[in-house]
Design an enzyme around this catalytic site. Structure first.
Site, PDB file in Angstrom:
ATOM      1  N   SER A  15      -1.295   1.568   5.479  1.00 11.88           N
ATOM      2  CA  SER A  15      -0.770   0.205   5.444  1.00 11.88           C
ATOM      3  C   SER A  15       0.705   0.139   5.083  1.00 11.88           C
ATOM      4  CB  SER A  15      -1.571  -0.642   4.446  1.00 11.88           C
ATOM      5  OG  SER A  15      -1.491  -0.099   3.138  1.00 11.88           O
TER       6      SER A  15
ATOM      7  N   GLY B 255      -5.370   1.014   5.189  1.00  8.90           N
ATOM      8  CA  GLY B 255      -6.598   1.601   4.670  1.00  8.90           C
ATOM      9  C   GLY B 255      -6.864   3.025   5.096  1.00  8.90           C
TER      10      GLY B 255
ATOM     11  N   ASN C 154      -4.370   6.289  -0.182  1.00  8.12           N
ATOM     12  CA  ASN C 154      -5.729   5.746  -0.156  1.00  8.12           C
ATOM     13  C   ASN C 154      -6.767   6.802  -0.529  1.00  8.12           C
ATOM     14  OD1 ASN C 154      -5.068   3.054   0.566  1.00  8.12           O
ATOM     15  ND2 ASN C 154      -4.753   3.711   2.671  1.00  8.12           N
TER      16      ASN C 154
ATOM     17  N   ASP D   5       2.583  -5.836  -5.511  1.00  7.52           N
ATOM     18  CA  ASP D   5       1.248  -5.449  -5.977  1.00  7.52           C
ATOM     19  C   ASP D   5       1.226  -4.027  -6.524  1.00  7.52           C
ATOM     20  OD1 ASP D   5       1.553  -4.004  -3.653  1.00  7.52           O
ATOM     21  OD2 ASP D   5      -0.345  -4.620  -2.751  1.00  7.52           O
TER      22      ASP D   5
ATOM     23  N   HIS E 137       2.417  -1.923  -2.236  1.00 10.41           N
ATOM     24  CA  HIS E 137       3.025  -2.229  -0.937  1.00 10.41           C
ATOM     25  C   HIS E 137       4.435  -2.789  -1.091  1.00 10.41           C
ATOM     26  CE1 HIS E 137      -1.358  -2.375  -0.110  1.00 10.41           C
ATOM     27  NE2 HIS E 137      -0.988  -1.746   0.999  1.00 10.41           N
TER      28      HIS E 137
END
Length: 247
Positions: free
Chosen positions: A60, A89, A119, A222, A225
């Site tokens: 992502s 993801g 991830n 966050d 990202h």
């Protein structure tokens, strides 16, 4: 006796099943469900055209070049005939499957910018449908093995294409965050894969950090990202190397 024989056979089947299950899920190529396959097929279509000279490959954070990073992408990378092969993801095993099933078939870019693995770190303990709903686990060593498998597969498919392997970006608020620590440990391992002939390594993680190691939300809201400012910083940190490697 029959009961004993049945029990023994059951144990043998169970042992065989365990033997067939890869110990490291990060190197077990798997597709995903939902819109993932549509994205994968769109990359196959781009590959068949054979035009892209620069490809960003990842999850992502890479996919974000098409949203939060769109402005800088248009300015910096689009003129270099770039393509974005990022899917939110994705872990190492998903990229392995993509490479085995059409991504880059017909395409011979000058350079691939690869970043993958956060991830593998972040999905710990989650049941994964593509792996039979087992609780996911991937240590730094296992994730690094997944990255190595991707590099090896790219080498077989595209022996003349250079790869700029990026260290996984920082995540979590401080350097003591467990996921930050695991990403650092993974980076320490994958940095050794660079031969400076086909594979080149660059860790730009400190670009996003304050001097005390804090990851500011002004860059990663966050703590994972990038926002638009973050993509500008990313582009500035690798632009020179990308230009050098594409000559």
């Amino acid at each position: 006796m029959k009961s004993f024989a049945f029990a023994l056979a059951t144990l043998c089947l169970a042992a065989a099943s365990l033997a067939e299950t890869p110990r490291n899920l990060a190197i077990d190529p798997k597709p995903r469900e939902g819109g993932w396959m549509k994205a994968h097929e769109s990359f196959n279509a781009i590959s068949k055209k054979g035009e892209a000279q620069l490809v960003f490959l990842g999850d992502s954070i890479t996919a974000g070049w098409s949203s939060k990073g769109k402005e800088v992408w248009t300015k910096k990378w689009e003129p270099l005939k770039a393509a974005n092969f990022g899917i939110g993801g994705d872990r190492t095993e998903h990229i392995l499957w993509r490479l085995q099933n059409g991504n880059f078939d017909g395409l011979k870019p000058k350079l691939i910018v690869l970043m993958i693995g956060t991830n593998n770190t972040g999905h710990q303990g989650r049941p994964m449908p593509e792996h039979g709903n087992v609780a996911y686990n991937s240590s730094a060593e296992q994730t690094a093995e997944g990255v190595k498998a991707i590099l090896d597969l790219l080498g077989r498919k595209l022996p003349e294409t250079k790869v700029l392997l990026l260290g996984i970006f920082p995540r979590g608020d401080t350097k003591e965050h467990p996921m930050r620590k695991q990403n650092v440990a993974t980076n320490n391992l994958i940095s050794g894969y660079a031969d400076n002939k086909r594979v080149f390594y660059k860790d730009i993680g400190n670009t996003f950090l304050q001097p005390d190691g804090v990851l500011p939300k002004e860059i990663m809201p966050d703590l994972l990202h990038l926002n638009a400012k973050g993509y500008e910083m990313w582009a500035a940190a690798i632009e020179g190397k990308v230009t050098e490697l594409m000559k």
